[in-house]
Design an enzyme around this catalytic site. Sequence first.
Site, short mmCIF file in Angstrom:
data_model
loop_
_atom_site.label_atom_id
_atom_site.label_comp_id
_atom_site.label_asym_id
_atom_site.label_seq_id
_atom_site.Cartn_x
_atom_site.Cartn_y
_atom_site.Cartn_z
N ASN A 1 0.83 -1.21 0.00
CA ASN A 1 0.00 0.00 0.00
C ASN A 1 0.86 1.25 0.00
O ASN A 1 1.89 1.31 0.65
CB ASN A 1 -1.05 0.00 1.13
CG ASN A 1 -0.50 -0.28 2.51
OD1 ASN A 1 0.48 -0.99 2.66
ND2 ASN A 1 -1.13 0.28 3.52
N GLU B 1 0.40 5.16 0.63
CA GLU B 1 -0.52 6.19 1.14
C GLU B 1 -0.07 7.58 0.72
O GLU B 1 1.02 7.77 0.16
CB GLU B 1 -0.62 6.07 2.66
CG GLU B 1 -1.22 4.72 3.06
CD GLU B 1 -1.48 4.57 4.55
OE1 GLU B 1 -0.99 5.41 5.35
OE2 GLU B 1 -2.18 3.61 4.91
N ASN B 2 -0.93 8.55 0.98
CA ASN B 2 -0.66 9.93 0.60
C ASN B 2 -1.32 10.85 1.61
O ASN B 2 -2.38 10.50 2.15
CB ASN B 2 -1.22 10.18 -0.81
CG ASN B 2 -0.73 11.49 -1.39
OD1 ASN B 2 -1.22 12.56 -1.08
ND2 ASN B 2 0.27 11.40 -2.23
N ALA B 3 -0.71 12.03 1.81
CA ALA B 3 -1.28 13.00 2.75
C ALA B 3 -2.70 13.36 2.33
O ALA B 3 -3.56 13.63 3.18
CB ALA B 3 -0.41 14.25 2.80
N TYR C 1 -5.47 11.64 1.55
CA TYR C 1 -5.75 10.21 1.76
C TYR C 1 -6.28 9.44 0.55
O TYR C 1 -5.78 8.35 0.24
CB TYR C 1 -6.71 10.03 2.95
CG TYR C 1 -6.14 10.36 4.31
CD1 TYR C 1 -4.83 10.83 4.46
CD2 TYR C 1 -6.91 10.22 5.45
CE1 TYR C 1 -4.32 11.15 5.71
CE2 TYR C 1 -6.40 10.54 6.72
CZ TYR C 1 -5.09 11.00 6.84
OH TYR C 1 -4.59 11.31 8.07
N CYS D 1 -4.22 0.72 -2.43
CA CYS D 1 -4.04 -0.53 -1.69
C CYS D 1 -2.97 -1.41 -2.35
O CYS D 1 -2.75 -1.33 -3.57
CB CYS D 1 -5.33 -1.34 -1.66
SG CYS D 1 -6.67 -0.60 -0.75
N GLU E 1 -3.06 -4.56 -3.11
CA GLU E 1 -3.55 -5.49 -4.14
C GLU E 1 -3.58 -4.81 -5.51
O GLU E 1 -3.17 -5.39 -6.52
CB GLU E 1 -4.98 -5.96 -3.81
CG GLU E 1 -5.09 -6.79 -2.54
CD GLU E 1 -5.32 -5.97 -1.27
OE1 GLU E 1 -4.81 -4.82 -1.21
OE2 GLU E 1 -5.99 -6.45 -0.36
N CYS F 1 -10.31 -4.96 0.11
CA CYS F 1 -11.44 -4.03 0.12
C CYS F 1 -12.28 -4.23 -1.15
O CYS F 1 -11.85 -4.90 -2.10
CB CYS F 1 -10.96 -2.58 0.24
SG CYS F 1 -10.33 -1.89 -1.29
#
Length: 160
Positions: free
Chosen positions: A62, A64-66, A68, A73, A75, A112
């Site tokens: 995964n 992520e980023n500030a 969001y 993900c 996958e 998810c």
Amino acid sequence: MNKREITSVLYEYNSLAELEKVYQDLIESAKEASENAYAPYSKFKVGAAVLLENKEIVIGNNQENAAYPSGLCAERVAIFYANAKYPDQKIKAIAIAAKNNDGFVSEPISPCGSCLQVMLESEKKSATPIKVLLFGKKSITMADSVKQFLPINFSGDMLL
Ligand code: THU
């Protein structure tokens, strides 16, 4: 009125040793991939490993980023990377391993809904079921097809 009951078949294993070697290795790759996740906000690191028809394993984790929703993900990182690198290779299986601050989760997590949707598209595109392996320290869940997670779904044939 008709009642429609839909059942899914999932297999549960208590140890990695119960699985075929090829799937043990795939789970090991997913666990390793989780180490390099970029998850400073959730602190939830997920690794995914995709097994291709040519036996190659493509990993993702995964990111992520500030902002969001801009993150992705594990996958989908793995599947999109596999499709980008090997557009004609069928995906045979995907393993997923997640860890929080206490280490790998005891019970496996499910991908998810958005990732399941992407996994389903790969399965439909190649007309080959994708085995799904979900790692937990106490149990490992396996399904023979993404459809077991998404028995009712939307797909491209409905656009025609
Ligand atoms: N996440 C995944 O990478 N895969 C999953 O199956 C569930 C959730 C990520 C997204 C986000 O970076 C973090 O885990 C918390 O939701």
